[in-house]
Design a protein around this motif. Structure first.
Motif, PDB file in Angstrom:
ATOM      1  N   VAL A  60      -4.343   1.994  -3.997  1.00  0.00           N
ATOM      2  CA  VAL A  60      -3.734   0.679  -3.833  1.00  0.00           C
ATOM      3  C   VAL A  60      -4.397  -0.324  -4.775  1.00  0.00           C
ATOM      4  N   GLN A  62      -5.210  -4.034  -4.739  1.00  0.00           N
ATOM      5  CA  GLN A  62      -5.271  -5.159  -3.799  1.00  0.00           C
ATOM      6  C   GLN A  62      -6.540  -5.945  -4.047  1.00  0.00           C
ATOM      7  N   ASP A  63      -6.431  -7.274  -3.995  1.00  0.00           N
ATOM      8  CA  ASP A  63      -7.570  -8.158  -4.270  1.00  0.00           C
ATOM      9  C   ASP A  63      -8.143  -7.874  -5.663  1.00  0.00           C
ATOM     10  N   ASN A  83       1.258  -1.782  -5.787  1.00  0.00           N
ATOM     11  CA  ASN A  83       0.644  -3.062  -6.143  1.00  0.00           C
ATOM     12  C   ASN A  83       0.875  -4.042  -4.995  1.00  0.00           C
ATOM     13  N   LEU A  84      -0.195  -4.430  -4.321  1.00  0.00           N
ATOM     14  CA  LEU A  84      -0.111  -5.392  -3.221  1.00  0.00           C
ATOM     15  C   LEU A  84      -0.624  -6.769  -3.634  1.00  0.00           C
ATOM     16  N   ASP A  85      -0.930  -6.934  -4.897  1.00  0.00           N
ATOM     17  CA  ASP A  85      -1.408  -8.217  -5.401  1.00  0.00           C
ATOM     18  C   ASP A  85      -0.238  -9.109  -5.817  1.00  0.00           C
ATOM     19  N   ARG A 107       4.167  -7.201  -7.781  1.00  0.00           N
ATOM     20  CA  ARG A 107       3.882  -7.097  -6.353  1.00  0.00           C
ATOM     21  C   ARG A 107       4.958  -6.300  -5.617  1.00  0.00           C
TER      22      ARG A 107
END
Length: 204
Positions: A60, A62-63, A83-85, A107
């Motif tokens: 993942v 993230q951040d 992509n969780l950003d 995202r």
């Protein structure tokens, strides 16, 4: 600072002549080493067919970091990269045998890559230099990664001679891995199999 890595492992065997191999990875001060990948390849060979692991083949974003830092994937395994950003990422690896590139994606978008060569893929992001992760691609089902306590349990390891390899991205030896030839005991009850070797390492 350079430290020494010590590997101690024990095998608890059952009557089917296979057991759970517990590996403890620690530095010279006794501190646990996490994210060390342990693989066992019996001299008699590994079972035929696709290799499947219990963990998800996923890294993942993230951040503005890759999570997890180290992932074990089988040869032929397809790893997803969600992509969780809020920002876009550009994932790549220049590692020999595992070169690939996933160009900019945003995202809530997921891209994938299939790893076909045993070895290591060091991952980076072409946009964010601080992002770093590793995929350890293996050709044996007997594999695992140490936890925060520096330990890993590899289930169902068959009895007999085998090659045990410990890999860590910061292990300061050729290929970042240390190999040892071991003999896995057979029979019921508890047996100790000791493999005592050292290698210079920097512990994350």
């Amino acid at each position: 600072m350079r430290l020494f890595l010590t590997i101690i492992f024990t095998l608890i065997c059952g009557p089917v002549f296979a057991g759970d191999l517990t590996v403890s990875v620690r530095d010279s001060s006794g501190r646990p080493v996490r994210d060390a990948v342990v693989t066992v390849r019996p001299n008699a060979g590994v079972p035929a067919g696709p290799i499947r692991f219990s963990w998800p083949l996923r890294i993942v974003q993230q951040d503005v970091q890759f999570q997890p830092y180290v992932l074990i994937a089988p040869v032929g395994g397809t790893v997803s990269f969600p992509n969780l950003d809020r920002v876009r990422h550009h994932v790549y690896s220049f590692s020999r045998g595992n070169r690939f590139e996933i160009e900019l994606f945003g995202r809530d978008v997921t891209r994938t890559h299939t790893f076909t060569t045993a070895g290591v893929a060091a991952l980076g992001c072409n946009i964010h230099d601080q992002m770093l992760a590793y995929v350890r691609v293996v050709d044996t089902p007997y594999a695992g990664k140490t936890n925060a306590a520096g330990e890993v349990v590899i289930p169902g390891v068959p009895a007999g001679a085998a090659r045990l390899v410990v890999w860590h991205p910061q292990l300061n030896v050729r290929g970042n891995e240390q190999a040892s030839t071991v003999t896995i005991g057979a029979g019921a009850g508890r047996q100790a199999v000791t493999g005592d070797f050292s290698a210079r390492a920097a512990v994350r």
